[in-house]
Write a protein that holds these residues in place. Structure first.
Motif, PDB file in Angstrom:
ATOM      1  N   VAL A  29       7.788 -10.708  -9.024  1.00 54.78           N
ATOM      2  CA  VAL A  29       8.420 -10.386  -7.751  1.00 54.78           C
ATOM      3  C   VAL A  29       7.616 -10.959  -6.601  1.00 54.78           C
ATOM      4  O   VAL A  29       8.158 -11.459  -5.624  1.00 54.78           O
ATOM      5  CB  VAL A  29       8.563  -8.856  -7.604  1.00 54.78           C
ATOM      6  CG1 VAL A  29       9.222  -8.520  -6.280  1.00 54.78           C
ATOM      7  CG2 VAL A  29       9.377  -8.290  -8.748  1.00 54.78           C
ATOM      8  N   VAL A  30       6.280 -10.895  -6.723  1.00 51.23           N
ATOM      9  CA  VAL A  30       5.441 -11.447  -5.662  1.00 51.23           C
ATOM     10  C   VAL A  30       5.717 -12.932  -5.489  1.00 51.23           C
ATOM     11  O   VAL A  30       5.843 -13.432  -4.371  1.00 51.23           O
ATOM     12  CB  VAL A  30       3.946 -11.219  -5.967  1.00 51.23           C
ATOM     13  CG1 VAL A  30       3.085 -11.934  -4.939  1.00 51.23           C
ATOM     14  CG2 VAL A  30       3.633  -9.741  -5.965  1.00 51.23           C
ATOM     15  N   ASP A  31       5.822 -13.672  -6.610  1.00 51.03           N
ATOM     16  CA  ASP A  31       6.099 -15.102  -6.516  1.00 51.03           C
ATOM     17  C   ASP A  31       7.439 -15.349  -5.841  1.00 51.03           C
ATOM     18  O   ASP A  31       7.588 -16.273  -5.041  1.00 51.03           O
ATOM     19  CB  ASP A  31       6.105 -15.743  -7.905  1.00 51.03           C
ATOM     20  CG  ASP A  31       4.700 -15.866  -8.480  1.00 51.03           C
ATOM     21  OD1 ASP A  31       3.747 -15.895  -7.682  1.00 51.03           O
ATOM     22  OD2 ASP A  31       4.569 -15.911  -9.709  1.00 51.03           O
ATOM     23  N   ALA A  41       3.192 -11.894   3.531  1.00 48.74           N
ATOM     24  CA  ALA A  41       2.614 -10.617   3.121  1.00 48.74           C
ATOM     25  C   ALA A  41       3.702  -9.563   3.067  1.00 48.74           C
ATOM     26  O   ALA A  41       4.666  -9.609   3.833  1.00 48.74           O
ATOM     27  CB  ALA A  41       1.523 -10.184   4.096  1.00 48.74           C
ATOM     28  N   VAL A  42       3.537  -8.633   2.141  1.00 49.11           N
ATOM     29  CA  VAL A  42       4.393  -7.459   2.093  1.00 49.11           C
ATOM     30  C   VAL A  42       3.504  -6.234   1.961  1.00 49.11           C
ATOM     31  O   VAL A  42       2.362  -6.318   1.520  1.00 49.11           O
ATOM     32  CB  VAL A  42       5.402  -7.504   0.920  1.00 49.11           C
ATOM     33  CG1 VAL A  42       6.400  -8.628   1.094  1.00 49.11           C
ATOM     34  CG2 VAL A  42       4.671  -7.634  -0.405  1.00 49.11           C
ATOM     35  N   GLU A  72      -3.188 -14.261  -2.151  1.00 47.69           N
ATOM     36  CA  GLU A  72      -4.605 -14.146  -2.508  1.00 47.69           C
ATOM     37  C   GLU A  72      -4.976 -12.689  -2.780  1.00 47.69           C
ATOM     38  O   GLU A  72      -5.999 -12.189  -2.308  1.00 47.69           O
ATOM     39  CB  GLU A  72      -5.478 -14.722  -1.383  1.00 47.69           C
ATOM     40  CG  GLU A  72      -5.181 -16.174  -1.034  1.00 47.69           C
ATOM     41  CD  GLU A  72      -5.492 -17.107  -2.193  1.00 47.69           C
ATOM     42  OE1 GLU A  72      -6.418 -16.791  -2.972  1.00 47.69           O
ATOM     43  OE2 GLU A  72      -4.802 -18.133  -2.326  1.00 47.69           O
ATOM     44  N   ASN A  73      -4.124 -11.990  -3.514  1.00 46.75           N
ATOM     45  CA  ASN A  73      -4.383 -10.600  -3.906  1.00 46.75           C
ATOM     46  C   ASN A  73      -4.674  -9.688  -2.720  1.00 46.75           C
ATOM     47  O   ASN A  73      -5.523  -8.798  -2.786  1.00 46.75           O
ATOM     48  CB  ASN A  73      -5.543 -10.527  -4.906  1.00 46.75           C
ATOM     49  CG  ASN A  73      -5.197 -11.179  -6.230  1.00 46.75           C
ATOM     50  OD1 ASN A  73      -4.054 -11.117  -6.678  1.00 46.75           O
ATOM     51  ND2 ASN A  73      -6.170 -11.825  -6.843  1.00 46.75           N
ATOM     52  N   GLY A  74      -3.974  -9.919  -1.637  1.00 48.96           N
ATOM     53  CA  GLY A  74      -4.091  -9.051  -0.476  1.00 48.96           C
ATOM     54  C   GLY A  74      -5.187  -9.414   0.494  1.00 48.96           C
ATOM     55  O   GLY A  74      -5.281  -8.828   1.579  1.00 48.96           O
ATOM     56  N   SER A  75      -6.015 -10.396   0.155  1.00 55.10           N
ATOM     57  CA  SER A  75      -7.175 -10.707   0.997  1.00 55.10           C
ATOM     58  C   SER A  75      -6.806 -11.439   2.280  1.00 55.10           C
ATOM     59  O   SER A  75      -7.640 -11.575   3.182  1.00 55.10           O
ATOM     60  CB  SER A  75      -8.190 -11.541   0.212  1.00 55.10           C
ATOM     61  OG  SER A  75      -7.630 -12.797  -0.152  1.00 55.10           O
ATOM     62  N   PHE A 113      -9.380  -0.481   3.273  1.00 55.49           N
ATOM     63  CA  PHE A 113      -8.503  -0.487   2.104  1.00 55.49           C
ATOM     64  C   PHE A 113      -9.324  -0.139   0.861  1.00 55.49           C
ATOM     65  O   PHE A 113     -10.537  -0.345   0.820  1.00 55.49           O
ATOM     66  CB  PHE A 113      -7.867  -1.865   1.892  1.00 55.49           C
ATOM     67  CG  PHE A 113      -7.005  -2.353   3.029  1.00 55.49           C
ATOM     68  CD1 PHE A 113      -6.569  -1.501   4.030  1.00 55.49           C
ATOM     69  CD2 PHE A 113      -6.627  -3.693   3.099  1.00 55.49           C
ATOM     70  CE1 PHE A 113      -5.775  -1.951   5.080  1.00 55.49           C
ATOM     71  CE2 PHE A 113      -5.836  -4.159   4.134  1.00 55.49           C
ATOM     72  CZ  PHE A 113      -5.418  -3.290   5.128  1.00 55.49           C
ATOM     73  N   TYR A 114      -8.659   0.378  -0.162  1.00 54.98           N
ATOM     74  CA  TYR A 114      -9.298   0.599  -1.460  1.00 54.98           C
ATOM     75  C   TYR A 114      -8.468  -0.111  -2.525  1.00 54.98           C
ATOM     76  O   TYR A 114      -7.318  -0.492  -2.283  1.00 54.98           O
ATOM     77  CB  TYR A 114      -9.436   2.089  -1.774  1.00 54.98           C
ATOM     78  CG  TYR A 114      -8.145   2.880  -1.701  1.00 54.98           C
ATOM     79  CD1 TYR A 114      -7.304   2.995  -2.806  1.00 54.98           C
ATOM     80  CD2 TYR A 114      -7.760   3.514  -0.516  1.00 54.98           C
ATOM     81  CE1 TYR A 114      -6.122   3.714  -2.742  1.00 54.98           C
ATOM     82  CE2 TYR A 114      -6.578   4.235  -0.440  1.00 54.98           C
ATOM     83  CZ  TYR A 114      -5.758   4.336  -1.550  1.00 54.98           C
ATOM     84  OH  TYR A 114      -4.586   5.038  -1.476  1.00 54.98           O
ATOM     85  N   THR A 115      -9.035  -0.305  -3.687  1.00 55.80           N
ATOM     86  CA  THR A 115      -8.366  -1.071  -4.739  1.00 55.80           C
ATOM     87  C   THR A 115      -7.504  -0.161  -5.603  1.00 55.80           C
ATOM     88  O   THR A 115      -7.968   0.865  -6.102  1.00 55.80           O
ATOM     89  CB  THR A 115      -9.394  -1.790  -5.626  1.00 55.80           C
ATOM     90  OG1 THR A 115     -10.201  -2.637  -4.798  1.00 55.80           O
ATOM     91  CG2 THR A 115      -8.699  -2.637  -6.684  1.00 55.80           C
ATOM     92  N   GLY A 116      -6.233  -0.548  -5.775  1.00 53.13           N
ATOM     93  CA  GLY A 116      -5.300   0.228  -6.575  1.00 53.13           C
ATOM     94  C   GLY A 116      -5.302  -0.192  -8.029  1.00 53.13           C
ATOM     95  O   GLY A 116      -6.098  -1.041  -8.459  1.00 53.13           O
ATOM     96  N   GLU A 117      -4.378   0.366  -8.802  1.00 49.86           N
ATOM     97  CA  GLU A 117      -4.377   0.162 -10.250  1.00 49.86           C
ATOM     98  C   GLU A 117      -4.050  -1.267 -10.656  1.00 49.86           C
ATOM     99  O   GLU A 117      -4.377  -1.691 -11.768  1.00 49.86           O
ATOM    100  CB  GLU A 117      -3.384   1.119 -10.917  1.00 49.86           C
ATOM    101  CG  GLU A 117      -1.937   0.924 -10.494  1.00 49.86           C
ATOM    102  CD  GLU A 117      -1.002   1.891 -11.206  1.00 49.86           C
ATOM    103  OE1 GLU A 117      -0.931   1.833 -12.449  1.00 49.86           O
ATOM    104  OE2 GLU A 117      -0.361   2.701 -10.515  1.00 49.86           O
ATOM    105  N   PHE A 118      -3.406  -2.040  -9.782  1.00 48.23           N
ATOM    106  CA  PHE A 118      -3.099  -3.430 -10.102  1.00 48.23           C
ATOM    107  C   PHE A 118      -4.132  -4.391  -9.518  1.00 48.23           C
ATOM    108  O   PHE A 118      -3.918  -5.599  -9.488  1.00 48.23           O
ATOM    109  CB  PHE A 118      -1.701  -3.802  -9.591  1.00 48.23           C
ATOM    110  CG  PHE A 118      -0.603  -2.962 -10.181  1.00 48.23           C
ATOM    111  CD1 PHE A 118      -0.452  -2.855 -11.551  1.00 48.23           C
ATOM    112  CD2 PHE A 118       0.276  -2.269  -9.359  1.00 48.23           C
ATOM    113  CE1 PHE A 118       0.555  -2.077 -12.099  1.00 48.23           C
ATOM    114  CE2 PHE A 118       1.285  -1.489  -9.892  1.00 48.23           C
ATOM    115  CZ  PHE A 118       1.419  -1.392 -11.272  1.00 48.23           C
ATOM    116  N   GLY A 119      -5.246  -3.851  -9.016  1.00 50.03           N
ATOM    117  CA  GLY A 119      -6.285  -4.688  -8.445  1.00 50.03           C
ATOM    118  C   GLY A 119      -5.978  -5.174  -7.049  1.00 50.03           C
ATOM    119  O   GLY A 119      -6.621  -6.102  -6.551  1.00 50.03           O
ATOM    120  N   LEU A 120      -4.996  -4.549  -6.391  1.00 51.07           N
ATOM    121  CA  LEU A 120      -4.592  -4.945  -5.048  1.00 51.07           C
ATOM    122  C   LEU A 120      -5.004  -3.880  -4.034  1.00 51.07           C
ATOM    123  O   LEU A 120      -5.132  -2.698  -4.374  1.00 51.07           O
ATOM    124  CB  LEU A 120      -3.078  -5.157  -4.994  1.00 51.07           C
ATOM    125  CG  LEU A 120      -2.543  -6.287  -5.878  1.00 51.07           C
ATOM    126  CD1 LEU A 120      -1.023  -6.235  -5.939  1.00 51.07           C
ATOM    127  CD2 LEU A 120      -3.013  -7.639  -5.359  1.00 51.07           C
TER     128      LEU A 120
END
Length: 317
Positions: A29-31, A41-42, A72-75, A113-120
């Motif tokens: 979905v991200v792609d 960004a979403v 870039e994984n939210g960065s 921010f903190y890191t969630g279960e999907f590493g985002l």
């Protein structure tokens, strides 16, 4: 046929979620959101923690957990901005409209921010009713049940670009990848004992094939749980044979013409609480209104409502 389309949609959705969780580089979905764009960004809704604002309670609040997603994984997001607006929906005839303009109330740097279960990156945002009133300069005396506050997120990129609800696509508002950026929090009166008598739920389906809630062909109905443990369930019957085994495929659901149906239920005298819960809207077609024995509408829910507790406006009961 609708049933074939729905089964295909359900299968496609399941595959999309599986692929996303497996962190593949394509067909996610991200792609789909970011392909052919320049690092957009979403802000995905992980869960809405509270969206009811009881009047007179200093701790009543809107709170939501969100997840930031970019190439870039939210960065690439340096901060989230939060804007709020008050919408006066209870203007007396000839009275004053106390609706406000939109105001910036929070800027959240990515360092929080903190890191969630999907590493985002994720963030849990909370703002109380008194804080919103103070920020907007609105007096609590001018707020009543059914008034609403709009809470809007803006993702600010490291290069200065900004993304919000105006940049949404159909993909980013889907069930798993729900990224509205814009939320609504309803002012309600503190819970009280529900009025005894016959309650009514008017139900609609925009496609015209009854309800499909938490199942692609049928599913559960709206449940009303009374304080003595009694559970009442209502919902528009689904016409699909595959709904068998679910409430909406049983003989207890409400017959309908596909588009509209009505259910009634009794709340006995002496009942001290009634908790209403909605199982979900599989295809974004469901709406309904909950009406008290006095004919007052205490909930008016439109399509795409998330599964969970139904906000009841006790001011009108």
């Amino acid at each position: 046929m609708k049933i074939i389309n729905k089964l295909l949609l359900a299968t496609t959705t399941a595959l999309a979620v599986f692929t996303f969780n497996s962190c593949e580089e394509s067909n996610t979905v991200v792609d789909e959101v970011f392909d052919n764009t320049t690092s957009g960004a979403v802000v995905r809704t992980v869960r809405i923690i509270s969206d009811e604002l009881p009047i007179g309670q200093s701790d009543s609040n809107f709170s939501v957990e969100v997840e930031v997603q970019t190439k870039e994984n939210g960065s690439l997001v340096q901060s989230l901005e939060v804007y709020i607006t008050f919408n006066d929906n209870t203007i007396a005839e000839g009275g004053t409209d106390y609706s406000s303009s939109e105001e910036l109330v929070s800027t959240i740097p990515s360092s929080e921010f903190y890191t969630g279960e999907f590493g985002l990156p994720r963030y849990t945002y909370e703002i109380t009713l008194p804080e919103m009133l103070s920020a907007l300069g609105v007096s609590e005396a001018n707020v009543d049940g059914s008034d609403t506050f709009a809470i809007r997120f803006v993702a600010v990129m490291v290069d200065g670009r900004r993304f919000s609800n105006g940049d949404n696509s159909d993909t980013s508002t889907g069930s798993f990848f729900r990224s509205p950026f814009l939320y609504s929090s309803t002012v309600v009166c503190p819970p009280k004992a529900p009025s005894p008598g016959t309650w009514t739920i008017e139900m609609q389906d925009s496609y015209g094939d009854g309800w499909q809630t938490n199942d692609g062909n049928g599913g559960d109905g709206i449940t009303i749980t009374l304080n003595d443990g009694t559970v009442i369930e209502v919902g528009m019957c689904s016409p699909y044979t595959a709904a068998a085994g679910t409430f909406l495929g049983s003989g207890d659901c409400s017959p309908n013409d596909g588009f509209t149906g009505t259910a009634t239920f009794e709340i006995p005298a002496g009942t001290t609480s009634a908790d209403f819960n909605f199982p979900g809207d599989q295809y974004g077609e469901i709406s309904f209104q909950i009406i008290t024995p006095f004919g007052n509408t205490v909930a008016d829910v439109g399509p795409n409502a998330p599964a969970g507790p139904i906000t009841i406006d006790f001011c009108k009961d």
